[in-house]
Scaffold this motif. Structure first.
Motif, short mmCIF file in Angstrom:
data_model
loop_
_atom_site.label_atom_id
_atom_site.label_comp_id
_atom_site.label_asym_id
_atom_site.label_seq_id
_atom_site.Cartn_x
_atom_site.Cartn_y
_atom_site.Cartn_z
N ALA A 173 0.86 -1.18 0.00
CA ALA A 173 0.00 0.00 0.00
C ALA A 173 0.89 1.23 0.00
O ALA A 173 2.06 1.18 0.39
N TYR A 200 -4.55 7.73 1.71
CA TYR A 200 -4.34 6.54 0.90
C TYR A 200 -4.27 6.91 -0.58
O TYR A 200 -5.09 7.67 -1.09
N VAL A 201 -3.26 6.38 -1.27
CA VAL A 201 -3.09 6.60 -2.70
C VAL A 201 -3.50 5.33 -3.42
O VAL A 201 -2.89 4.27 -3.23
N SER A 202 -4.53 5.42 -4.23
CA SER A 202 -5.04 4.24 -4.92
C SER A 202 -4.07 3.78 -6.01
O SER A 202 -3.22 4.55 -6.46
N TRP A 203 -4.23 2.54 -6.43
CA TRP A 203 -3.37 2.01 -7.49
C TRP A 203 -3.56 2.82 -8.78
O TRP A 203 -2.60 3.10 -9.49
N ASN A 204 -4.80 3.21 -9.07
CA ASN A 204 -5.04 4.01 -10.28
C ASN A 204 -4.35 5.36 -10.19
O ASN A 204 -3.80 5.87 -11.18
N GLN A 205 -4.38 5.95 -8.99
CA GLN A 205 -3.74 7.25 -8.81
C GLN A 205 -2.22 7.14 -8.96
O GLN A 205 -1.57 8.04 -9.51
N SER A 255 -4.73 3.47 8.02
CA SER A 255 -6.01 3.29 7.33
C SER A 255 -6.42 1.83 7.46
O SER A 255 -5.56 0.95 7.60
N TYR A 290 -7.39 -0.02 5.16
CA TYR A 290 -6.85 -0.73 4.00
C TYR A 290 -5.42 -1.20 4.27
O TYR A 290 -5.06 -2.34 3.97
N ARG A 343 -4.12 -5.10 4.37
CA ARG A 343 -3.07 -5.59 3.47
C ARG A 343 -1.94 -6.24 4.25
O ARG A 343 -1.42 -7.29 3.85
N SER A 363 3.28 -3.71 -13.10
CA SER A 363 2.78 -3.67 -11.74
C SER A 363 3.86 -4.03 -10.73
O SER A 363 4.60 -4.99 -10.91
N LYS A 405 -1.16 -8.26 -5.59
CA LYS A 405 -2.57 -8.47 -5.87
C LYS A 405 -3.17 -9.31 -4.75
O LYS A 405 -2.49 -10.16 -4.16
#
Length: 245
Positions: free
Chosen positions: A110, A136-141, A191, A193, A197, A225, A229
């Motif tokens: 994360a 939190y920084v998303s994977w898309n971001q 977080s 999340y 993880r 990546s 996952k």
């Protein structure tokens, strides 16, 4: 300190020598430089490329404490004479962003972003500033902001210290990533999340009675990546070749 009984079947992660590498922050920086991890320059009083301000910190520190700013040669020389052996001195990077990258077995669990304080403080640390919790920084971001270099340097830093896991503080300046340090006991409740993880990762470790092999960094860095996952954390790998992906 409590001694824990072990035998030749005991699996140990983050071995004591690796933790020592991470705890001594000057040694960490030296190992980063040796292993081509991008990090702020280390200085001594004899360095020819001094730029100011210079950041002085003790060899062992935490929570943003003992963060000294030396603005010119006179201040540096005076402080250095008093603390040469007990402190280290590094280049100041006027960062644009700073991240906590949670790394485990050469992949990223994360990423959290630190909030810039509005008081002008150079240290972006919640313990020293009244800032909001990490974001939190998303994977898309991560993809949208082209932050793969931040993840790569974080993974390299954990590997350079011979750790299996850690929370890596990484600065970003003009699209260049600089590793500050690796925390062997990072905050895990920043977080839900992040906590989830780490829980999946430890469950993955504990489900094997032999030492889990790390992902192959040299091959992994060429892939798109760098993240774990969920399905990779929830299954039991049967063959080592799966780690060559």
């Amino acid at each position: 300190i409590e001694n824990i009984l072990t035998n030749n079947k005991t699996v140990v992660y983050n071995k004591i020598e690796a933790i020592k590498n991470a705890t001594n922050k000057k040694l960490s920086r030296e190992l980063f430089i040796k292993n081509n991890v991008n990090t702020p320059n280390l200085y001594t009083i004899d360095s020819e490329d001094l730029t100011y301000p210079i950041i002085a910190r003790p060899l062992i520190h935490s929570k943003g404490k003992n963060f000294i700013i030396l603005n010119n040669y006179e201040e540096f020389s005076k402080f250095y004479d008093l603390h040469e052996d007990d402190w280290y001195y590094s280049e100041f990077i006027d960062k644009d962003r700073e991240f906590r990258v949670h790394v485990a077995h050469n992949k990223v669990l994360a990423v959290m972003e630190k909030v810039k304080p509005n008081n002008g403080n150079i240290a972006w640390n919640r313990a020293q500033n009244e800032t909001e919790p990490f974001i939190y920084v998303s994977w898309n971001q991560l993809d949208d902001d082209k932050l793969k270099n931040v993840l790569l340097e974080a993974i390299k830093a954990v590997e350079a210290l011979e750790l299996d896991m850690g929370g890596v503080d990484v600065m970003l300046k003009d699209d260049t990533a600089y590793v500050l340090e690796v925390n062997t006991a990072p905050t895990l409740n920043s977080s839900p999340y992040v906590a989830k993880r780490w829980g999946l990762y430890w469950n993955w470790l504990l489900s094997s009675d032999v030492r889990r092999k790390k992902w192959n960094y040299n091959k992994l860095k060429k892939s798109k990546s760098l993240m774990w996952k969920n399905f990779q954390l929830e299954i039991d790998f049967k063959i080592d070749e799966e780690f060559e992906l």
